[in-house]
Write a protein that holds these residues in place. Structure first.
Motif, PDB file in Angstrom:
ATOM      1  N   LEU A 192      -0.928  21.840  37.015  1.00 20.57           N
ATOM      2  CA  LEU A 192      -1.608  22.979  37.599  1.00 20.57           C
ATOM      3  C   LEU A 192      -3.117  22.926  37.341  1.00 20.57           C
ATOM      4  O   LEU A 192      -3.924  23.162  38.238  1.00 20.57           O
ATOM      5  CB  LEU A 192      -1.033  24.285  37.020  1.00 20.57           C
ATOM      6  CG  LEU A 192      -1.677  25.596  37.485  1.00 20.57           C
ATOM      7  CD1 LEU A 192      -1.524  25.755  38.969  1.00 20.57           C
ATOM      8  CD2 LEU A 192      -1.102  26.764  36.722  1.00 20.57           C
ATOM      9  N   ILE A 242       7.745  27.730  38.855  1.00 22.37           N
ATOM     10  CA  ILE A 242       8.109  27.570  37.448  1.00 22.37           C
ATOM     11  C   ILE A 242       7.360  28.592  36.596  1.00 22.37           C
ATOM     12  O   ILE A 242       7.943  29.284  35.756  1.00 22.37           O
ATOM     13  CB  ILE A 242       7.790  26.136  36.960  1.00 22.37           C
ATOM     14  CG1 ILE A 242       8.709  25.129  37.656  1.00 22.37           C
ATOM     15  CG2 ILE A 242       7.942  26.036  35.439  1.00 22.37           C
ATOM     16  CD1 ILE A 242       8.358  23.676  37.355  1.00 22.37           C
ATOM     17  N   VAL A 294       3.455  20.341  45.127  1.00 26.67           N
ATOM     18  CA  VAL A 294       3.442  20.361  43.664  1.00 26.67           C
ATOM     19  C   VAL A 294       2.903  21.692  43.161  1.00 26.67           C
ATOM     20  O   VAL A 294       3.436  22.278  42.202  1.00 26.67           O
ATOM     21  CB  VAL A 294       2.605  19.191  43.110  1.00 26.67           C
ATOM     22  CG1 VAL A 294       2.472  19.297  41.590  1.00 26.67           C
ATOM     23  CG2 VAL A 294       3.252  17.863  43.486  1.00 26.67           C
ATOM     24  N   GLY A 325       0.196  30.157  32.531  1.00 27.70           N
ATOM     25  CA  GLY A 325       0.486  28.731  32.418  1.00 27.70           C
ATOM     26  C   GLY A 325       0.032  28.150  31.104  1.00 27.70           C
ATOM     27  O   GLY A 325       0.719  27.316  30.503  1.00 27.70           O
ATOM     28  N   VAL A 378       4.923  24.302  40.815  1.00 33.49           N
ATOM     29  CA  VAL A 378       4.355  24.782  39.553  1.00 33.49           C
ATOM     30  C   VAL A 378       4.292  26.308  39.546  1.00 33.49           C
ATOM     31  O   VAL A 378       4.588  26.953  38.539  1.00 33.49           O
ATOM     32  CB  VAL A 378       2.956  24.174  39.331  1.00 33.49           C
ATOM     33  CG1 VAL A 378       2.247  24.851  38.161  1.00 33.49           C
ATOM     34  CG2 VAL A 378       3.068  22.680  39.073  1.00 33.49           C
ATOM     35  N   THR A 402       7.485  22.683  31.098  1.00 30.78           N
ATOM     36  CA  THR A 402       6.433  23.675  31.335  1.00 30.78           C
ATOM     37  C   THR A 402       5.077  23.146  30.891  1.00 30.78           C
ATOM     38  O   THR A 402       4.045  23.472  31.499  1.00 30.78           O
ATOM     39  CB  THR A 402       6.739  24.994  30.610  1.00 30.78           C
ATOM     40  OG1 THR A 402       6.957  24.737  29.207  1.00 30.78           O
ATOM     41  CG2 THR A 402       7.969  25.656  31.196  1.00 30.78           C
ATOM     42  N   ALA A 439       3.980  20.926  33.642  1.00 31.09           N
ATOM     43  CA  ALA A 439       3.605  21.751  34.791  1.00 31.09           C
ATOM     44  C   ALA A 439       2.224  22.365  34.596  1.00 31.09           C
ATOM     45  O   ALA A 439       1.434  22.468  35.545  1.00 31.09           O
ATOM     46  CB  ALA A 439       4.645  22.863  34.989  1.00 31.09           C
ATOM     47  N   THR A 440       1.918  22.768  33.370  1.00 36.21           N
ATOM     48  CA  THR A 440       0.605  23.327  33.084  1.00 36.21           C
ATOM     49  C   THR A 440      -0.493  22.302  33.323  1.00 36.21           C
ATOM     50  O   THR A 440      -1.529  22.597  33.930  1.00 36.21           O
ATOM     51  CB  THR A 440       0.542  23.823  31.621  1.00 36.21           C
ATOM     52  OG1 THR A 440       1.524  24.840  31.432  1.00 36.21           O
ATOM     53  CG2 THR A 440      -0.830  24.366  31.290  1.00 36.21           C
TER      54      THR A 440
END
Length: 433
Positions: free
Chosen positions: A424, A203, A196, A377, A200, A417, A420-421
């Motif tokens: 992360l 991306i 993962v 990010g 991330v 996104t 994803a942030t």
């Protein structure tokens, strides 16, 4: 007469006769997106997860397209760079934090890319690392300050061709065709923290905030190059002009995505297959390729890093200058001479000096890129949100406001996104990222 007026009179026709037609500003942005730090990220993905990670490239393709397209359209239609346009639409309290995040990200990326170029050159020539970093910084800064926009554009476009080295490196790796097809069209997803985090990182690297600022500002620069010295006063671009932007962006995104794909392929078919799963930088990947795929693969991989590094460093430093002068509402264009835009060029110099200093003081590019990834990010989802609002606003874009396809792709990418942030941050905070 200003520098941009002289260049406009000269025109761009001779250059078009010499350069391939597909080498537009979108290809420059796409190539800069595959900077040395991104190459390290993609090489690491291939080394750790092999050809099974190839599906990441086609999944990222529509997201990369919509990010670059709305940024380019904003500059072409509205006639201002990203942060100048944002100040016309949003309160300063919204714009300033985004500008700070983008500026800091550009500085860290510039330093990391200088370090990446230095490491790649050092693989081919036994020169001191500090000397390489200083020489690269002096060369690119000299071009930015002393060269014309037309010269910079021509050099940038030819430098993009260095990325074809990764196609050659992948071919020399002799990957299994069946495994390549399976890895491309059958996504392999692992629900562990490492996978993962890698996803991330890919991306975040592909949709970095500097892509937005650079592409929007290059569309403004292109309008000035065609003789429109005040593009913000002529905001209603024609349908044909926007269609040209779309084609340019498609070429740039396709180019960037193909390079991404072949970087993963080259390391997946060699390093992963031989059990070398931990790669921390592009230079390390190039070094590791030699005993497996031969010295030619090492040279191709390293030359790709060097070529795109010479492109990416000025993109980062100039991007930081665009961000600063626009939030302060000061003049700033590569068409201006230094005396016409002193803050713009002073910012380029200062950011370059800081980037060099970070390397000379023992700066660790890959460790700093972790922090840069966090900064980027945090900034990418809100920046994309604001761009989608602006490019969907008919008061700003007129008849060129976003259509249903762009809205669908754009808002989906914003959501992805954003998620994803969050992932992360959770992984980083838990120590598992």
């Amino acid at each position: 007469m200003t520098r941009h007026e002289v260049e406009a009179r000269r025109g761009a026709a001779p250059e078009r006769a010499k350069l391939p037609r597909w080498l537009g500003s979108g290809v420059v942005t796409g190539a800069a997106d595959d900077d040395p730090s991104a190459i390290g990220t993609y090489a690491s993905a291939g080394a750790r997860y092999g050809l099974g990670a190839l599906w990441i490239a086609p999944v990222l393709l529509p997201m990369m397209y919509v990010v670059m397209y709305v940024s380019a359209k904003l500059g072409r239609v509205y006639g201002k760079g990203l942060f100048a346009a944002m100040l016309d639409r949003f309160p300063r309290g919204v714009v300033y934090p985004m500008a700070v995040l983008a500026f800091v990200g550009n500085v860290i990326e510039a330093a990391a890319n200088l370090g990446g170029v230095g490491a790649a050159v050092n693989l081919l020539l036994p020169l001191p690392g500090w000397l390489i970093v200083v020489a690269v910084a002096v060369a690119v800064t000299g071009l930015q300050v002393l060269g014309s926009y037309m010269l910079l554009r021509r050099i940038f476009r030819w430098l993009t061709l260095a990325l074809f080295a990764y196609v050659g490196a992948a071919i020399m790796a002799k990957p299994d065709i069946v495994e390549v097809l399976r890895g491309t069209f059958v996504p392999t997803v692992r629900l562990d923290a490492g996978f993962v985090a890698m996803l991330v990182a890919c991306i975040g690297t592909s949709l970095s905030a500097y892509v937005y600022t650079w592409q929007s500002n290059q569309e403004v620069e292109e309008r000035i190059a065609r003789g429109d010295s005040q593009p913000w006063r002529h905001r209603d671009a024609s349908a044909a002009s926007v269609a040209l932007v779309r084609r340019d962006v498609i070429a740039g995104v396709a180019f960037s995505n193909i390079v991404l794909y072949f970087i993963i392929m080259s390391t997946g078919a060699t390093l992963h297959a031989s059990g070398q799963h931990d790669i921390d930088s592009a230079a390390q990947a190039a070094r590791a390729l030699e005993p497996i795929a031969g010295e030619g693969a090492r040279w191709l991989f390293a030359l790709g890093v060097i070529g795109v590094g010479f492109l990416a460093v000025p993109v980062m430093t100039t991007g930081a200058a665009y961000d600063l002068v626009q939030v302060l509402r000061k003049p700033g264009s590569l068409h201006d001479a230094p005396r016409q835009a002193p803050l713009f060029y002073a910012t380029i110099l200062v950011v370059t000096v800081v980037a060099v200093a970070l390397n000379l003081l023992g700066f660790n590019p890959m460790r700093a890129l972790v922090w840069s990834g966090i900064v980027q990010g945090f900034s990418v989802p809100p920046l994309l949100f604001l761009i989608m609002v602006m490019t969907g606003d008919k008061r700003m874009m007129g008849e060129r406001a976003n259509g249903w396809l762009t809205r669908t792709l754009g808002w989906t990418t914003t959501a992805v996104t954003g998620i994803a942030t969050v992932v992360l941050v959770v992984l980083w905070a838990s120590g598992r990222g």
